[in-house]
Design an enzyme around this catalytic site. Sequence first.
Site, short mmCIF file in Angstrom:
data_model
loop_
_atom_site.label_atom_id
_atom_site.label_comp_id
_atom_site.label_asym_id
_atom_site.label_seq_id
_atom_site.Cartn_x
_atom_site.Cartn_y
_atom_site.Cartn_z
N GLU A 83 -44.94 -31.27 47.13
CA GLU A 83 -44.45 -32.52 46.56
C GLU A 83 -43.98 -33.41 47.70
O GLU A 83 -43.49 -32.92 48.72
CB GLU A 83 -43.31 -32.24 45.58
CG GLU A 83 -42.71 -33.48 44.93
CD GLU A 83 -41.74 -33.12 43.82
OE1 GLU A 83 -42.18 -32.45 42.86
OE2 GLU A 83 -40.55 -33.50 43.90
N ARG A 98 -40.96 -43.30 38.37
CA ARG A 98 -41.80 -42.80 39.45
C ARG A 98 -41.39 -43.38 40.81
O ARG A 98 -41.59 -42.75 41.84
CB ARG A 98 -43.26 -43.14 39.19
CG ARG A 98 -43.83 -42.48 37.94
CD ARG A 98 -43.95 -40.98 38.10
NE ARG A 98 -44.48 -40.35 36.90
CZ ARG A 98 -44.57 -39.05 36.71
NH1 ARG A 98 -44.15 -38.22 37.65
NH2 ARG A 98 -45.05 -38.56 35.59
N TYR A 153 -35.19 -25.11 35.39
CA TYR A 153 -35.39 -26.55 35.49
C TYR A 153 -35.23 -27.20 34.12
O TYR A 153 -34.64 -28.29 34.00
CB TYR A 153 -36.75 -26.87 36.07
CG TYR A 153 -37.02 -28.37 36.12
CD1 TYR A 153 -36.19 -29.22 36.85
CD2 TYR A 153 -38.07 -28.94 35.41
CE1 TYR A 153 -36.41 -30.59 36.89
CE2 TYR A 153 -38.30 -30.31 35.45
CZ TYR A 153 -37.47 -31.12 36.19
OH TYR A 153 -37.69 -32.49 36.21
N ARG A 191 -28.31 -32.14 32.20
CA ARG A 191 -28.23 -33.48 32.79
C ARG A 191 -28.14 -34.54 31.71
O ARG A 191 -27.30 -35.45 31.78
CB ARG A 191 -29.46 -33.70 33.67
CG ARG A 191 -29.59 -35.10 34.27
CD ARG A 191 -30.86 -35.13 35.13
NE ARG A 191 -31.07 -36.44 35.72
CZ ARG A 191 -31.79 -37.41 35.18
NH1 ARG A 191 -32.36 -37.21 33.99
NH2 ARG A 191 -31.96 -38.55 35.80
N TYR A 207 -43.19 -37.19 28.43
CA TYR A 207 -43.88 -35.91 28.49
C TYR A 207 -43.84 -35.23 27.11
O TYR A 207 -42.83 -35.31 26.40
CB TYR A 207 -43.21 -34.99 29.51
CG TYR A 207 -43.61 -35.23 30.94
CD1 TYR A 207 -44.58 -36.17 31.30
CD2 TYR A 207 -43.03 -34.50 31.96
CE1 TYR A 207 -44.93 -36.38 32.61
CE2 TYR A 207 -43.38 -34.68 33.29
CZ TYR A 207 -44.33 -35.63 33.61
OH TYR A 207 -44.68 -35.82 34.91
#
Length: 331
Positions: free
Chosen positions: A324, A224, A152, A159, A211
Site C-alpha cells: 500500500e 481517497r 480491522y 472508531r 463498501y
Amino acid sequence: MVQRSENLQVQPGLPRSPRVTYRMADPGTALDEPGTLAVFGFGAGARGHDGDPRWFRVALESFDAPAPIELWQVDAEISYGHHDAVRWSSGGGWLFAAIEVDERDAGGMEGAARQAYAALRQFMSTRSERCVLRIWNYIANINDGEDDAERYKQFCDGRAAGLDDFFAEGFPAATAIGHHHDKHLLQVYLLAGIDTGTAVENPRQTSAWRYPRQYGRTSPGFARAMLMPAQDALAISGTAAVVGHASTHEGDVEAQLNETLTNLEALLASADMPAGFDTHSPLKAYVRHATDATRVWEILQRRLPGVPVLLMHGDVCRRELLVEIDGWRFS
C-alpha cells in the site's frame, strides 16, 4: 516526468500547507527549528525527546537503515502541550494531535478505537483548528480474527462509535496499517486546520463508505485523498490494488504495486493535480512481507525516480493485499 498544471494555484488568504519532508537528522535538532509542528521516528530504534508532545515514535519498522525522520513544518510560531491523553501542537492555523491507547485498558480493539476517537473528538471541540484533513491509524495484528471479529473490522466499529457524528459533513483522508510491535498498542494521529479541504475520490474505486457488507458491519470511513485548503497539496490516503471494491492480483506483489500506481495517477487526475510525483512528494510504501521489500524498492526506483519513498514493514488492512502507498503531492 512531472507535468505542471497552469490551472492549479495557491488560494490567496489561506495558510500554506505544512511542508512534509524526510531527513537524516537528530530529532532534537529538528524540534528546535522554527515552525516545527511534528517530528516522527520509526521503529523500536527511534530515539527522540519523549517529553516533547511534537515527537511521535511510529510503531513501524523501516526497511531503510538508519531510517530518516519525518518532519512537518509551518510558517508560524508553535505552541504545544497535552490535553488529557492527547498530545498536540499548533501554529499558523494548523494542528497536530495524537493519542496512544493500550487495548488492555479499553477492553480490546473495539474499545480502544472508541476511546481514542472519543478523546480526539472531545479535544477537537476545544480547538479553532477543528477541520480534520488527514488521519493515520497504526493497529497491532490488524488482520487477526475472522469475519466480523477481524481486528480491522473491530477497529472500524469502535472508531465509528467514538466519532459519533463528528465527520457527518464528510470524511478526511486516512491510512490504517498493521504494526508488529506491542500487540496491545493503538496509535492515532491527525492533521487539522482552520479551513476545510476538498475530499477527492478515485473513479476507479468504490468510495470506502459505500463498501458492501462483506467488508464489515461498519464501512471504512475515509476519503481517497484530501486537497488542502490552499490547494497547494494533496494528502493521499492509503492506496492499494483495489478496483471497484475488490482486491486484485492476489499473490502477485509486482502486479499489485503497478495497479496501486495506476490508482495514484487516477487520484491525481481527479484532484486536477499535475501528473506524476517529484522530489518534493514524500511517499510511504507499506510492504506486508519483508521478502518483497527489495522487489518493491526496485520497481519504485524505476517508476518513481527521485521520489522520496520511505519503505515500511506494515500489514495492509486486507490479508490478500501485499503493498500500500500513501503520502503527499505538493503543487
